[in-house]
Design a protein around this motif. Structure first.
Motif, PDB file in Angstrom:
ATOM      1  N   ALA A 130     -10.713   4.888 105.391  1.00  0.00           N
ATOM      2  CA  ALA A 130     -11.905   5.919 104.540  1.00  0.00           C
ATOM      3  C   ALA A 130     -11.858   7.596 105.532  1.00  0.00           C
ATOM      4  N   GLN A 131     -12.211   8.250 105.717  1.00  0.00           N
ATOM      5  CA  GLN A 131     -12.336   9.792 106.753  1.00  0.00           C
ATOM      6  C   GLN A 131     -13.775   8.368 106.815  1.00  0.00           C
ATOM      7  N   LEU A 132     -14.138   8.852 108.473  1.00  0.00           N
ATOM      8  CA  LEU A 132     -15.547   8.849 109.627  1.00  0.00           C
ATOM      9  C   LEU A 132     -16.609   9.991 108.956  1.00  0.00           C
ATOM     10  N   LEU A 133     -17.241  10.244 108.637  1.00  0.00           N
ATOM     11  CA  LEU A 133     -18.303  11.141 108.149  1.00  0.00           C
ATOM     12  C   LEU A 133     -19.689  11.172 109.326  1.00  0.00           C
ATOM     13  N   PHE A 134     -20.190  10.031 109.129  1.00  0.00           N
ATOM     14  CA  PHE A 134     -20.755  10.298 110.938  1.00  0.00           C
ATOM     15  C   PHE A 134     -21.944   8.694 111.499  1.00  0.00           C
ATOM     16  N   ASN A 135     -22.363   8.329 112.005  1.00  0.00           N
ATOM     17  CA  ASN A 135     -22.686   7.443 112.426  1.00  0.00           C
ATOM     18  C   ASN A 135     -25.000   7.946 112.274  1.00  0.00           C
ATOM     19  N   THR A 136     -25.054   6.571 112.054  1.00  0.00           N
ATOM     20  CA  THR A 136     -26.567   6.795 113.250  1.00  0.00           C
ATOM     21  C   THR A 136     -26.775   5.699 114.228  1.00  0.00           C
ATOM     22  N   ASN A 137     -28.011   5.643 114.543  1.00  0.00           N
ATOM     23  CA  ASN A 137     -28.444   4.684 115.401  1.00  0.00           C
ATOM     24  C   ASN A 137     -29.729   4.172 114.812  1.00  0.00           C
ATOM     25  N   VAL A 138     -30.396   2.793 115.054  1.00  0.00           N
ATOM     26  CA  VAL A 138     -31.882   2.956 114.583  1.00  0.00           C
ATOM     27  C   VAL A 138     -32.092   1.765 116.025  1.00  0.00           C
ATOM     28  N   LEU A 139     -33.037   1.955 116.800  1.00  0.00           N
ATOM     29  CA  LEU A 139     -33.076   1.244 118.106  1.00  0.00           C
ATOM     30  C   LEU A 139     -34.387   0.065 118.053  1.00  0.00           C
ATOM     31  N   CYS A 140     -34.708  -1.014 118.931  1.00  0.00           N
ATOM     32  CA  CYS A 140     -35.879  -1.309 118.244  1.00  0.00           C
ATOM     33  C   CYS A 140     -36.301  -1.727 120.103  1.00  0.00           C
ATOM     34  N   PHE A 141     -36.836  -1.784 121.454  1.00  0.00           N
ATOM     35  CA  PHE A 141     -36.900  -1.889 122.878  1.00  0.00           C
ATOM     36  C   PHE A 141     -37.785  -2.750 123.080  1.00  0.00           C
ATOM     37  N   GLY A 142     -38.117  -3.048 124.295  1.00  0.00           N
ATOM     38  CA  GLY A 142     -39.307  -3.537 125.143  1.00  0.00           C
ATOM     39  C   GLY A 142     -39.466  -2.495 125.437  1.00  0.00           C
ATOM     40  N   PRO A 143     -41.097  -2.050 126.009  1.00  0.00           N
ATOM     41  CA  PRO A 143     -40.415  -0.242 126.538  1.00  0.00           C
ATOM     42  C   PRO A 143     -40.844  -0.740 128.060  1.00  0.00           C
ATOM     43  N   PRO A 144     -40.005   0.621 128.591  1.00  0.00           N
ATOM     44  CA  PRO A 144     -39.060   0.680 129.376  1.00  0.00           C
ATOM     45  C   PRO A 144     -39.916   0.601 131.179  1.00  0.00           C
ATOM     46  N   ASN A 145     -40.984   0.280 130.801  1.00  0.00           N
ATOM     47  CA  ASN A 145     -41.640  -0.021 131.605  1.00  0.00           C
ATOM     48  C   ASN A 145     -42.423  -1.166 131.834  1.00  0.00           C
ATOM     49  N   TYR A 146     -42.053  -1.828 131.141  1.00  0.00           N
ATOM     50  CA  TYR A 146     -41.867  -3.460 131.555  1.00  0.00           C
ATOM     51  C   TYR A 146     -42.466  -4.176 132.533  1.00  0.00           C
ATOM     52  N   ASN A 147     -43.475  -4.544 132.966  1.00  0.00           N
ATOM     53  CA  ASN A 147     -44.091  -5.268 134.150  1.00  0.00           C
ATOM     54  C   ASN A 147     -44.584  -6.606 134.291  1.00  0.00           C
ATOM     55  N   LYS A 148     -43.813  -7.222 132.905  1.00  0.00           N
ATOM     56  CA  LYS A 148     -43.909  -8.624 132.935  1.00  0.00           C
ATOM     57  C   LYS A 148     -43.020  -8.764 133.605  1.00  0.00           C
ATOM     58  N   THR A 149     -42.737 -10.620 134.977  1.00  0.00           N
ATOM     59  CA  THR A 149     -42.008 -11.480 135.706  1.00  0.00           C
ATOM     60  C   THR A 149     -40.470 -11.421 134.298  1.00  0.00           C
ATOM     61  N   LEU A 150     -39.792 -11.181 134.570  1.00  0.00           N
ATOM     62  CA  LEU A 150     -38.607 -11.188 133.833  1.00  0.00           C
ATOM     63  C   LEU A 150     -37.888 -13.173 134.049  1.00  0.00           C
ATOM     64  N   LEU A 151     -38.263 -13.513 132.342  1.00  0.00           N
ATOM     65  CA  LEU A 151     -37.674 -15.097 132.258  1.00  0.00           C
ATOM     66  C   LEU A 151     -35.823 -14.610 132.850  1.00  0.00           C
ATOM     67  N   LYS A 152     -35.308 -16.518 133.105  1.00  0.00           N
ATOM     68  CA  LYS A 152     -33.983 -16.757 133.253  1.00  0.00           C
ATOM     69  C   LYS A 152     -32.905 -16.163 132.175  1.00  0.00           C
ATOM     70  N   GLY A 153     -32.149 -15.156 132.264  1.00  0.00           N
ATOM     71  CA  GLY A 153     -31.409 -14.816 131.467  1.00  0.00           C
ATOM     72  C   GLY A 153     -31.561 -13.760 130.472  1.00  0.00           C
ATOM     73  N   GLN A 154     -33.067 -13.297 130.998  1.00  0.00           N
ATOM     74  CA  GLN A 154     -33.921 -11.380 130.362  1.00  0.00           C
ATOM     75  C   GLN A 154     -33.485 -10.613 131.159  1.00  0.00           C
ATOM     76  N   LEU A 155     -32.890  -9.576 130.508  1.00  0.00           N
ATOM     77  CA  LEU A 155     -32.399  -8.113 130.814  1.00  0.00           C
ATOM     78  C   LEU A 155     -33.738  -7.353 130.611  1.00  0.00           C
ATOM     79  N   HIS A 156     -33.683  -6.954 131.856  1.00  0.00           N
ATOM     80  CA  HIS A 156     -35.166  -6.268 131.928  1.00  0.00           C
ATOM     81  C   HIS A 156     -34.021  -5.096 130.312  1.00  0.00           C
ATOM     82  N   PRO A 157     -35.961  -4.550 129.661  1.00  0.00           N
ATOM     83  CA  PRO A 157     -35.889  -3.525 128.148  1.00  0.00           C
ATOM     84  C   PRO A 157     -35.368  -2.457 128.888  1.00  0.00           C
ATOM     85  N   ARG A 158     -35.743  -1.842 129.937  1.00  0.00           N
ATOM     86  CA  ARG A 158     -35.123   0.015 130.510  1.00  0.00           C
ATOM     87  C   ARG A 158     -33.497  -0.366 130.697  1.00  0.00           C
ATOM     88  N   GLN A 159     -33.462  -1.331 131.304  1.00  0.00           N
ATOM     89  CA  GLN A 159     -31.417  -1.791 131.138  1.00  0.00           C
ATOM     90  C   GLN A 159     -31.172  -2.064 130.076  1.00  0.00           C
TER      91      GLN A 159
END
Length: 1003
Positions: A357-386
Motif C-alpha cells: 500500500a502507498q502510505l498516505l498519512f500518520n496520526t498520533n494521540v499521546l497521553c502523558f503525565g504532566p510535564p511539571n510533575y513534581n512527585k518523587t520518581l519511583l525506581k525505574g520510572q522516567l519523568h513525564p517530561r522526559q
C-alpha cells in the motif's frame, strides 16, 4: 581518542547550535542545572583500517554539510571555553541508524559491496559543556535528558590539554554462541512452580494457561506423536516461547475474548458476556454491514481479519487504515518506543492483503503525565517530561525520515499517565484494487510457497516484546524488550515492496511485529495449514543468538513475504536494486504443524490447532457501582476574564504548536486542512483533510475522539462522548454521514483502541478490578450503541491491557481510556471548512443545545473539582443536527466551523478569534436559562460554533431552525467581548488570549 580511525563532524563555531540551546533550557528547567553553552559534535568510528586520505575524501563527500559543518580526522580539538563533556553511544546490539547509513555510504563511495551482516561504522554524539560540572551533575544531565541507560553507553570527560584524555567507547557485541535447545519438564511442577516459571521466562501466562500446556504435553496422544518424530516428551524452550507469544494478551486479546460475569449494582442487571469483541465490536460492525447492504453501500471490503481494515475509496483505490499502541516500550525508552510504534504501524497497511500500500498519512494521540510533575520518581520510572520529549522526537523521526506526513493527533495530560504513557500511532494508505488482475486485499498461500524475510536483521532487541507488553511494567522490566527503529531501512523496504507487488512478484505479505517471525509465520501458516522454517538461514545482526531468540525477536523493519518459487529469482534481483536484504528461510506446508529447525535439529514442532485454538478462555468478573458524586459550590463573583485565560493556558487546552511544528504535515503535498491554519498559522483545526492523489479532488477527513476524564463519572458516557467528538469533528470540516442515501459512495472507517489498567480482580493485589472491568464493559456497550445508530463501522483496532506501573510497593494505573480514530471520505476536498473566523461582519451562531454538564470538565478542574453532571450523548438530536449542518455545508452557507469540546464555548470563541486574527462581539441571551459559567464552559456534546456571511442568514436559519442560536458578529478589533444581559463577562484582546494559550507548553 578512539583506537579506531574516526571522523568528527561539528557545527561551525560562528553558527548557533539550536540543539545545544534546547538542552541548556531543559537542564535548567528540569534539573535546576546551569550548564552554560552546550555544543554538539558527531563521531564516526571505523572498525577497520583506513587511510586519512580516504577518511577525508569520504567525510567531505558523504558526512559534511559544506555550508554548516567542519570536520576533523582522527582528532577532535577541545574548543576553548568548554570544561566538560558527555559522549553517548549505543550499547552493543542496539540499532545505530546513523552508523549503518554511513556504512552504506562508504560502500557506495568506494564502489564496494555493502555487507549488512557486520556493522563496521559506529556513531555517537558528543556534548561539549561550558561549565565544569561535577560527576553527579554530568550523570544526571546525561541519563535524565540526553539518553537512556537501557540503550545507551555514557562516557564523561573533563577538559585536558590537547583534547580528550582517553579513547572513546565503541560498542562491540560479545555473546557466547549457544545453539542448543533446552527442554523444560512441566510435568512435576506444582501450580506455584508453574507460575514462577512463567514469570522467570517472561511468558506472561496465567496458571490455567500453564496448566493447559502441561496437560497437552502430558497427553498420551501427543507423547506418542512426538516419539514417532524423534522428539522428546517435554516441550522445548522454543515451543514454550512460541506458545507464550501466540497466547499473549497482545496477540490473542484474551480479556476481550473472555467470559465476563457482569453485574450492575445500580440497576440490578446481571448478564454473562461471551467476548467483548464478538458481542460489541464485531457485533456493531455486523449490524452496520447489514444496514449498508440494504442501501447498496458496499464499500466495506475487509475488517478484523488482516493487519488493517480495508474499504473502497475510489473507482481505482482501496483505503487501508490502522491504529496501534506502543505504551510499554515507550515507558522504558520513549524515543525507541515511539519510533518503533510509528514505523511498526506503517507496516500494518504495508502488509495488508498482497501488500505494498502507498502510505498516505500518520496520526498520533499521546497521553502523558504532566510535564511539571513534581512527585518523587519511583525506581525505574522516567519523568513525564522526559517521556514526552522522547516520544515526540521518535514520532518526528519515524514520520519525517520516512516521508509520511503526520497530520492529526491529540495530547492528553493526566497524572495517572505518569507511570506508563499511552502512545497511539495511526497510519493510512491507499492500494489499487488489483495487482495484474489479482485482488490486492486477499492473502492466498499454498503449500510449497517460499517464506521470505525482507528488511532488517535479527538481534536481541525486541525479545519478549509481545509478552512484555501483556504485563504491567515494574523496575525489573527486561532491557531486551526495547526495540530501536530505522526509518531509512524501512523506507527502502517500502519502496521495494511497492514495485514488487505491482510487478506481481509477491503473492502476499505481513509485517514482523509483536513476536517477530513467530507471529508472522505462525499467522500466515493458518492460511496454508502449516510451515517449515530453517532458522540458520535468518540473517543476524551479530552472532550468538539462541534459536528461540531468532524466532521470537521483534527486531524492526522486517516483513515476511510469501513468494512462489518461480518468482524468487526476479524478486531477489529487484531487492538488490533497492539495497533490501531478502532471505529464503523456509516454505509453507499443509500438514497442520509449525515446524522450526536449526540446521538439522528440530527446535519446535507445534500443532497449528493447539497453537491457535488451545488457549483456555479466560473467566472474569465485573461489578458496576455508581460513584456518589455531587456538583460543587463555586465561589461567588467569578472573574471570567481570568478564568478564560487560565483555561487557555491549562495543559489540556493550551497550544501544541511547539510539538506540531516538529512534524512534517506537508510532505507529499496532499494535505488540505492542516493541524494549524489561519492568517498567522495559529488556528487549531478539528480534523485533517487530505486528497488521495492529484488526478481529482477526492480525499479523506481524519479525526480522533478521546476524553478519559469523563470516565471518572460515567464510563459509558465517556466512550459515547469520544465517539461523538470524532464524528462532529468530521462534520465540522465538511464531512457527511454515511448511508443516508443509496449508493452514496461515502465510506467511514474507524479504529477503536482500548487502553485500560489491570482489570482482573484479586482481593489483595487488585481489589478494584471488578469496577475497572465494569467500566470496560460500559465503554464497549457505548461503542456498540453509537456505531450501530450512526451506521459507522469499526474496521480495525487494538486493545492494550495491564497499563500499570509498579515499584517500591506503589502502583500507578492509567484511567480506562478509549481512542476513536475516524476517517471519512470527502468527495471534494475544495469544500473543506476551517475553524477560524473569516471576515468582519460575519454572523456567529452556536449550533446545538448547551446543558448543565460540567462534570469532569476542564473548568471544574481549575477548582480541583470533579462534579457529577457528565456530558451525555443524545444520539437522535445529534444526528438531526449533523444532517442540518451537512445541508448547510452542501449549500456553501458556512464560512467557519469549530466543534465545542474542552473548555466549551468560551475556548472555541477565543481560538476562532485569534486563529483568524479577528474579534467577536457575543451576546449569550439566546442560549437558555443557565448560569454564565455554564453557558461559557459547559462541554455538552454535539455542538458547533459557526460563522456565516450576512447575506446567507435567511437561508441558513431556514435550514437550521431552532438548532441555531445567534450569538453576535465577527469584528475587526481583534478583541473578544462576551455579554449576558447587561453584564459584560469577558473582554480580552487576541494578544492576551493567544499569549495565555501559547506559553504553557514548549518543547
Amino acid at each position: 581518542m578512539s583506537n579506531y580511525p574516526h571522523i568528527f563532524r561539528y557545527l561551525r563555531p560562528d553558527l548557533a547550535d539550536w540543539q545545544g540551546q534546547k538542552i541548556v533550557q531543559a537542564a535548567e528547567l528540569h534539573l535546576g542545572l546551569k550548564t552554560g553553552e552546550i555544543r554538539l559534535a558527531q563521531l564516526f568510528s571505523l572498525a577497520e583500517e583506513a587511510q586519512e586520505e580516504q577518511l577525508l575524501a569520504f567525510a567531505e563527500a558523504c558526512i559534511q554539510d559544506p555550508l554548516t559543518d567542519q570536520i576533523e580526522i582522527n582528532q577532535l580539538s577541545w574548543p576553548a571555553g568548554f570544561a566538560s563533556a558527555v559522549a553517548i553511544a549505543q550499547l552493543p546490539g542496539v540499532t545505530d541508524d546513523e552508523g549503518r547509513s554511513a556504512q552504506m555510504a562508504w560502500a557506495d563511495f568506494f564502489n564496494l559491496p555493502f555487507e549488512p551482516e557486520e556493522q563496521r561504522i559506529f556513531s555517537q554524539t558528543i556534548y561539549l559543556i561550558e561549565k565544569d560540572l561535577t560527576a553527579e551533575e554530568l550523570k544526571a544531565l546525561a541519563q535524565r535528558l540526553l539518553g537512556n541507560p537501557l540503550i545507551h553507553h555514557f562516557s564523561y570527560f573533563k577538559a585536558q590539554e590537547g583534547g580528550f584524555d582517553r579513547p572513546f567507547y565503541v560498542p562491540k557485541v560479545q555473546i557466547q554462541a549457544n545453539k542448543e535447545r533446552q527442554l523444560i519438564d512441566l510435568a512435576p511442577l506444582s501450580d506455584e512452580e508453574l507460575l514462577r516459571l512463567s514469570k522467570e521466562m517472561v511468558l506472561a501466562l496465567n496458571l490455567a494457561e500453564m496448566q493447559a500446556i502441561r496437560d497437552y504435553y502430558g497427553s498420551e496422544a501427543v507423547q506418542t506423536f512426538r516419539a514417532t518424530k524423534g522428539l522428546p516428551a517435554q516441550p522445548t524452550d522454543c515451543e514454550l516461547e512460541v506458545l507464550a507469544q501466540t497466547w499473549s494478551e497482545h496477540c490473542k486479546h484474551k480479556e476481550f475474548n473472555a467470559l465476563i460475569h457482569y453485574k450492575n449494582l445500580e440497576t440490578g442487571e446481571e448478564k454473562d458476556i461471551h467476548s467483548l469483541f464478538k458481542t460489541f465490536i464485531k457485533g456493531a460492525t455486523d449490524n452496520v454491514a447489514a444496514s449498508l447492504a440494504e442501501k447498496g453501500n458496499d464499500w466495506l471490503v475487509k475488517v478484523f481479519s488482516d493487519n488493517a481494515g480495508v474499504v473502497k475509496a475510489t473507482d481505482k483505490h482501496l483505503f487501508v487504515w490502522k491504529v496501534e499502541t506502543h505504551n510499554s516500550p515507550s515507558a522504558l525508552d520513549p524515543y525507541g518506543g515511539a519510533i518503533t510504534g510509528i514505523l511498526g504501524n506503517n507496516r500494518d497497511p504495508l502488509g495488508t492483503g498482497v501488500g505494498g500500500a502507498q502510505l498516505l498519512f500518520n496520526t498520533n494521540v499521546l497521553c502523558f503525565g504532566p510535564p511539571n510533575y513534581n512527585k518523587t520518581l519511583l525506581k525505574g520510572q522516567l519523568h513525564p517530561r522526559q517521556i514526552m520529549e522522547g516520544v515526540v522526537s521518535g514520532i518526528e523521526d519515524g514520520g519525517n525520515k520516512s516521508g509520511v506526513p503526520t497530520v492529526n493527533g491529540s495530547i492528553v495530560f493526566d497524572e495517572r499517565y505518569s507511570g506508563k504513557p499511552l502512545v497511539y500511532c495511526g497510519t493510512a494508505g491507499i492500494m489499487p484494487y488489483d495487482y495484474l488482475g489479482k485482488n490486492s486485499w486477499e492473502k492466498p498461500i499454498d503449500a510449497n510457497d517460499r517464506i521470505i524475510m525482507a528488511g532488517g536483521r535479527v538481534g536481541k532487541d525486541g525479545i519478549h516484546g509481545a509478552t512484555f507488553s501483556s504485563i504491567e511494567i515494574d523496575e525489573h522490566s527486561p532491557m531486551s524488550a526495547v526495540q530501536i527503529g530505522s526509518p531509512i531501512t524501512q523506507k527502502m523496504l517500502y519502496d521495494f515492496m511497492r514495485v514488487a507487488t505491482a510487478q506481481g512478484l509477491i503473492k502476499c505479505s505481513t509485517d514482523n511485529g509483536a513476536g517477530g517471525l513467530s507471529s508472522s509465520v505462525g499467522e500466515l501458516a493458518e492460511i496454508s495449514g502449516g510451515a517449515l522454517v530453517q532458522l540458520e538461514k535468518v540473517p543476524l545482526k551479530y552472532a550468538g543468538l539462541r534459536p528461540w531468540e531468532i524466532f521470537v525477536s521483534e527486531s524492526q523493519e522486517r516483513m515476511t513475504l510469501v513468494v512462489e518459487t518461480e518468482k524468487w529469482p526476479a524478486l531477489e534481483k529487484l531487492a538488490q536494486q533497492y539495497e533490501v536484504e531478502l532471505s529464503d528461510i523456509g516454505y509453507f506446508t499443509n500438514d497442520g504443524y509449525l515446524d522450526i529447525r536449526y540446521e538439522e535439529e528440530q527446535i519446535a514442532l507445534l500443532s497449528m490447532q493447539f497453537l491457535h485454538e488451545g488457549v483456555p478462555q479466560k473467566e472474569m468478573w465485573a461489578e458496576w457501582e455508581k460513584p456518589e458524586l455531587q456538583e460543587p459550590e463555586l465561589p461567588e463573583n467569578l472573574e471570567y476574564n481570568q478564568l478564560l485565560l487560565d483555561l487557555m493556558s491549562s495543559l489540556n487546552i493550551c497550544s501544541r504548536e511547539s510539538i506540531i511544528r516538529q512534524y512534517d504535515h506537508e510532505v507529499k503535498g496532499k494535505t488540505i486542512l492542516k493541524p494549524l491554519m489561519g492568517a498567522k498559522g495559529k488556528a487549531p483545526q478539528d480534523a485533517a483533510v487530505l486528497r488521495f492523489d492529484f488526478s481529482d479532488y477526492q480525499g479523506v477527513a481524519v479525526s480522533n475522539g478521546i476524553i478519559p476524564r469523563y470516565g471518572d463519572i460515567d464510563a459509558y458516557q465517556m466512550s459515547a462522548s469520544a465517539f461523538d467528538e470524532a464524528i462532529r469533528q468530521i462534520i465540522s470540516v465538511g464531512g457527511r454521514l454515511p448511508n443516508m442515501t443509496e449508493n452514496d459512495d461515502i465510506f467511514w472507517s474507524i479504529n477503536d483502541n482500548f487502553c485500560v489498567p489491570d482489570s482482573e480482580f484479586h482481593p489483595e493485589h487488585n481489589p478494584d478490578g471488578k469496577l475497572k472491568l465494569a467500566k470496560l464493559v460500559q465503554m464497549c456497550q457505548a461503542l456498540y450503541d453509537m456505531a450501530s445508530f450512526f451506521d459507522i463501522p469499526l474496521t480495525s483496532g487494538k486493545d492494550s491491557m495491564k497499563n500499570d506501573f509498579k515499584a517500591e510497593g506503589q502502583k500507578i494505573s492509567v484511567p480506562p481510556t478509549i481512542l476513536y480514530s475516524f476517517t471519512a471520505k470527502m468527495k471534494d476536498v475544495r469544500q473543506t471548512i476551517s475553524a477560524e473566523f473569516k471576515m468582519p461582519g460575519d454572523l456567529i451562531y452556536q449550533l446545538g443545545t448547551t446543558y448543565n454538564e460540567l462534570g469532569a470538565s476542564e473548568f471544574y478542574q481549575l477548582f480541583g473539582e470533579l462534579g457529577a453532571n457528565v456530558p451525555k450523548v443524545r444520539k437522535e438530536a445529534a444526528k438531526a443536527l449533523y444532517l442540518k449542518v451537512m445541508q448547510a455545508n452542501e449549500a456553501k452557507l458556512i464560512a467557519s466551523s469549530h466543534d465545542l469540546s474542552d473548555g466549551g464555548l468560551a475556548v472555541a470563541l477565543a481560538e476562532s478569534c485569534f486563529g483568524g486574527d479577528l474579534g467577536a462581539n457575543i451576546q449569550l441571551d439566546q442560549l437558555g436559562d443557565l448560569t454564565a459559567w455554564q453557558l461559557l464552559f459547559s462541554e455538552s456534546n454535539s455542538r458547533f460554533l459557526v460563522s456565516i456571511a450576512p447575506e446567507n442568514q435567511a437561508a441558513f436559519e431556514e435550514i437550521m431552525g431552532d438548532a441555531a442560536f445567534f450569538l453576535g458578529q465577527v469584528s475587526d478589533d481583534q478583541q473578544l467581548t462576551i455579554q449576558l444581559g447587561q453584564e459584560e463577562l469577558i473582554q480580552l484582546s487576541n494578544e492576551q488570549l493567544e499569549t495565555a494559550w501559547s506559553q504553557t507548553l514548549s518543547l
